[in-house]
Motif scaffolding. Structure first.
Motif, PDB file in Angstrom:
ATOM      1  N   GLN A   1       0.829  -1.202   0.000  1.00  0.00           N
ATOM      2  CA  GLN A   1       0.000   0.000   0.000  1.00  0.00           C
ATOM      3  C   GLN A   1       0.868   1.259   0.000  1.00  0.00           C
ATOM      4  OE1 GLN A   1      -2.149   1.415   3.673  1.00  0.00           O
ATOM      5  NE2 GLN A   1      -3.889   0.550   2.588  1.00  0.00           N
ATOM      6  N   LEU A   2       1.885   1.276   0.844  1.00  0.00           N
ATOM      7  CA  LEU A   2       2.787   2.431   0.906  1.00  0.00           C
ATOM      8  C   LEU A   2       3.597   2.579  -0.373  1.00  0.00           C
ATOM      9  CD1 LEU A   2       4.041   2.209   4.600  1.00  0.00           C
ATOM     10  CD2 LEU A   2       2.708   4.072   3.596  1.00  0.00           C
ATOM     11  N   ARG A   3       3.956   1.455  -0.969  1.00  0.00           N
ATOM     12  CA  ARG A   3       4.694   1.509  -2.232  1.00  0.00           C
ATOM     13  C   ARG A   3       3.834   2.139  -3.334  1.00  0.00           C
ATOM     14  NH1 ARG A   3       7.224  -3.626  -5.498  1.00  0.00           N
ATOM     15  NH2 ARG A   3       5.099  -4.380  -5.203  1.00  0.00           N
ATOM     16  N   LEU A   4       2.567   1.742  -3.397  1.00  0.00           N
ATOM     17  CA  LEU A   4       1.655   2.336  -4.375  1.00  0.00           C
ATOM     18  C   LEU A   4       1.446   3.818  -4.088  1.00  0.00           C
ATOM     19  CD1 LEU A   4      -1.075  -0.465  -4.607  1.00  0.00           C
ATOM     20  CD2 LEU A   4       0.639   0.088  -6.319  1.00  0.00           C
ATOM     21  N   LEU A   5       1.290   4.150  -2.818  1.00  0.00           N
ATOM     22  CA  LEU A   5       1.064   5.537  -2.420  1.00  0.00           C
ATOM     23  C   LEU A   5       2.262   6.416  -2.785  1.00  0.00           C
ATOM     24  CD1 LEU A   5      -1.060   7.279  -1.074  1.00  0.00           C
ATOM     25  CD2 LEU A   5      -0.139   6.650   1.139  1.00  0.00           C
ATOM     26  N   THR A   6       3.457   5.892  -2.561  1.00  0.00           N
ATOM     27  CA  THR A   6       4.671   6.636  -2.902  1.00  0.00           C
ATOM     28  C   THR A   6       4.763   6.845  -4.408  1.00  0.00           C
ATOM     29  OG1 THR A   6       5.794   5.678  -0.983  1.00  0.00           O
ATOM     30  CG2 THR A   6       7.181   6.652  -2.685  1.00  0.00           C
ATOM     31  N   HIS A   7       4.396   5.819  -5.162  1.00  0.00           N
ATOM     32  CA  HIS A   7       4.411   5.925  -6.633  1.00  0.00           C
ATOM     33  C   HIS A   7       3.413   6.980  -7.105  1.00  0.00           C
ATOM     34  CE1 HIS A   7       4.913   4.721 -10.773  1.00  0.00           C
ATOM     35  NE2 HIS A   7       3.638   4.384 -10.880  1.00  0.00           N
ATOM     36  N   LEU A   8       2.224   7.002  -6.506  1.00  0.00           N
ATOM     37  CA  LEU A   8       1.211   7.992  -6.872  1.00  0.00           C
ATOM     38  C   LEU A   8       1.648   9.400  -6.475  1.00  0.00           C
ATOM     39  CD1 LEU A   8      -2.002   6.030  -5.816  1.00  0.00           C
ATOM     40  CD2 LEU A   8      -1.274   6.547  -8.148  1.00  0.00           C
ATOM     41  N   ALA A   9       2.290   9.519  -5.325  1.00  0.00           N
ATOM     42  CA  ALA A   9       2.779  10.826  -4.874  1.00  0.00           C
ATOM     43  C   ALA A   9       3.835  11.364  -5.825  1.00  0.00           C
ATOM     44  CB  ALA A   9       3.340  10.719  -3.457  1.00  0.00           C
ATOM     45  N   HIS A  10       4.664  10.477  -6.362  1.00  0.00           N
ATOM     46  CA  HIS A  10       5.693  10.872  -7.325  1.00  0.00           C
ATOM     47  C   HIS A  10       5.066  11.521  -8.554  1.00  0.00           C
ATOM     48  CE1 HIS A  10       9.434  10.770  -9.589  1.00  0.00           C
ATOM     49  NE2 HIS A  10       8.792  10.154 -10.584  1.00  0.00           N
ATOM     50  N   HIS A  11       3.840  11.104  -8.871  1.00  0.00           N
ATOM     51  CA  HIS A  11       3.116  11.658 -10.025  1.00  0.00           C
ATOM     52  C   HIS A  11       2.079  12.697  -9.597  1.00  0.00           C
ATOM     53  CE1 HIS A  11       4.780   8.959 -13.124  1.00  0.00           C
ATOM     54  NE2 HIS A  11       4.863   8.085 -12.148  1.00  0.00           N
ATOM     55  N   GLN A  12       2.237  13.260  -8.408  1.00  0.00           N
ATOM     56  CA  GLN A  12       1.360  14.309  -7.883  1.00  0.00           C
ATOM     57  C   GLN A  12      -0.111  13.896  -7.814  1.00  0.00           C
ATOM     58  OE1 GLN A  12       3.743  15.452 -10.584  1.00  0.00           O
ATOM     59  NE2 GLN A  12       5.052  15.463  -8.769  1.00  0.00           N
ATOM     60  N   GLN A  13      -0.361  12.624  -7.561  1.00  0.00           N
ATOM     61  CA  GLN A  13      -1.735  12.154  -7.444  1.00  0.00           C
ATOM     62  C   GLN A  13      -2.069  11.675  -6.027  1.00  0.00           C
ATOM     63  OE1 GLN A  13      -4.083  12.411  -9.882  1.00  0.00           O
ATOM     64  NE2 GLN A  13      -2.485  13.495 -11.010  1.00  0.00           N
ATOM     65  N   ALA A  14      -1.141  11.848  -5.100  1.00  0.00           N
ATOM     66  CA  ALA A  14      -1.362  11.443  -3.710  1.00  0.00           C
ATOM     67  C   ALA A  14      -0.491  12.325  -2.822  1.00  0.00           C
ATOM     68  CB  ALA A  14      -0.996   9.966  -3.515  1.00  0.00           C
ATOM     69  N   PRO A  15      -0.835  12.429  -1.548  1.00  0.00           N
ATOM     70  CA  PRO A  15      -0.013  13.238  -0.636  1.00  0.00           C
ATOM     71  C   PRO A  15       1.358  12.608  -0.424  1.00  0.00           C
ATOM     72  CG  PRO A  15      -1.651  11.983   0.596  1.00  0.00           C
ATOM     73  CD  PRO A  15      -1.983  11.807  -0.850  1.00  0.00           C
ATOM     74  N   GLN A  16       2.348  13.441  -0.100  1.00  0.00           N
ATOM     75  CA  GLN A  16       3.687  12.952   0.189  1.00  0.00           C
ATOM     76  C   GLN A  16       3.704  12.279   1.558  1.00  0.00           C
ATOM     77  OE1 GLN A  16       6.452  13.048  -1.764  1.00  0.00           O
ATOM     78  NE2 GLN A  16       5.343  14.051  -3.436  1.00  0.00           N
ATOM     79  N   ILE A  17       4.323  11.099   1.642  1.00  0.00           N
ATOM     80  CA  ILE A  17       4.486  10.419   2.923  1.00  0.00           C
ATOM     81  C   ILE A  17       5.666  11.060   3.648  1.00  0.00           C
ATOM     82  CG2 ILE A  17       4.882   8.228   4.089  1.00  0.00           C
ATOM     83  CD1 ILE A  17       2.265   8.342   2.604  1.00  0.00           C
TER      84      ILE A  17
END
Length: 406
Positions: free
Chosen positions: A86-102
């Motif tokens: 889940q965190l890996r997906l979230l980090t990937h999405l954040a890299h593309h500005q589609q999720a908050p930064q962890i």
């Protein structure tokens, strides 16, 4: 402090108790060191009993720009969720500005950057347009790795109920022992017992046992559902895969409470990625249609014209290749849209089954609340699964045959 497996994100081996946020304060001050000498405020953002979220800010400065979000995983969610993935997906999405930064992770949750915005109003047509656009952008993010899809998640869930996977059995046994110890400690205190008897002290409330769940579900057979899921996986792997429908990073939780809109620039942000996984892009679209019905699936599921309007808006902003189904994504024909709607109809059953099994897991693993009945919610979803089950299993004979011809 150490770095987590997700690049250089700091990690602390600590458990944050939702009833005492002192440890959470220490953790956030380890990365925002200027906060250490100030009073912190934790504001509860929950709109349901399952999602535990707080916005954290300095007492004398409620400036959203300098706030952080505290996310605590649901109790026992590690039984059915891979939080590392889940965190890996979230980090990937954040890299593309589609999720908050962890900002920092800990044993049972994480801190992330603050997301500004207000919950959207599902009654407004503009809401559907904005969500369609946001969803298209999310789905257009390139995939660097492939994780479990819907059929895999369903198999994982049902294996917990049939004991092919003993993680649920072992956790329930552990919870039973802890509950018995808690009860014995209460009994030892006569004073506590008297206070409970006269209403000053509430007795502890525990999740359902497996036997209690079975009694409430009556004639439901986990074995039969397991057989259905095995068939589903075969159909997805052997038939749906031949349709060249793109697999994307799906949100899977498409309730409008999961989207906030920044009024200043009309930008949409997503706040909950708990169910995020790789799926056919249509899974999210169907999930949104179901969310529009607000559990009144027989009367409020969107009609064909509404479905097609959403699809038109979505296709206009999607960036992945749909040329095998749609000749011109900017001007899809009615027959192309009708075919997509047909595929969406076929996917209702597995999505409803996912949420039914998820709800039954919550009934076993989380303390019951006065505001939400997970068993009743799961029964409603399961009834819808059986109602639409034939649409999915019959689709195996029609999906390719009914494809539009250019």
């Amino acid at each position: 402090m150490s770095a987590s497996a997700n690049t250089a994100i700091p990690y602390e081996e600590a458990i944050v108790d939702v009833n005492s946020l002192e440890i959470a304060g220490r953790l956030i001050c380890s990365i925002k060191q200027r906060w250490a000498t100030n009073k912190l405020v934790f504001k509860n953002l929950n709109n349901d009993d399952h999602l535990v979220r707080y916005v954290v800010f300095l007492k004398d400065n409620e400036n959203e720009e300098y706030s952080a979000i505290l996310r605590i995983y649901p109790t026992n969610s590690d039984v059915y969720t891979d939080h590392r993935e889940q965190l890996r997906l979230l980090t990937h999405l954040a890299h593309h500005q589609q999720a908050p930064q962890i900002l920092l992770t800990f044993t049972n949750g994480y801190f992330s950057s603050y997301i500004q915005g207000k919950i959207l109003d599902i009654r407004e047509q503009r809401t559907h347009e904005l969500i369609a656009q946001k969803l298209a952008k999310l789905h257009s993010i390139p995939i660097k790795f492939h994780g479990r899809q819907l059929s895999d998640k369903l198999m994982h869930f049902i294996d917990l109920f049939t004991n092919k996977n003993l993680a649920l059995h072992d956790r329930l046994l552990k919870m039973k022992n802890e509950n018995e110890n808690s009860n014995s400690q209460n009994i030892k205190s006569v004073f506590k017992s008297l206070k409970t008897a006269i209403g000053f002290n509430k007795p502890p409330v525990f999740p359902l046992t497996f036997v209690e769940l079975a009694l409430r579900l009556k004639d439901i057979s986990w074995t039969e559902i397991s057989d259905d899921i095995d068939r589903m996986k075969l159909i997805f792997d052997n038939n749906w895969s031949s349709l060249t429908i793109p697999v994307v990073l799906c949100l899977n939780n498409m309730t409008t409470n999961n989207f906030v809109c920044d009024i200043k620039d009309q930008s949409i942000s997503i706040i909950d990625f708990d169910h995020c996984s790789h799926n056919y892009y249509l899974i999210d679209i169907v999930s949104y249609f179901l969310a529009m019905a607000k559990d009144n699936y027989d009367t409020k599921y969107p009609a064909r014209p509404v479905q097609k309007l959403f699809l038109i808006q979505y296709l206009k902003y999607s960036k992945f290749n749909l040329s095998t189904i749609i000749y011109n994504q900017y001007q899809p024909s009615d027959s192309e849209l009708e075919y997509l709607c047909y595929l969406c109809d076929s996917l209702i059953a597995p999505i409803q089954l996912y949420w039914a099994l998820w709800a039954f897991l919550q009934a076993l693993l989380t303390e019951p609340t006065s505001t939400f009945d997970y068993v009743n919610y799961g029964k409603i979803r399961l009834a819808q699964y059986y109602k639409h089950r034939k649409d999915f299993f019959h689709s195996v004979n029609h999906t390719e045959k009914d494809m539009p011809k250019f």
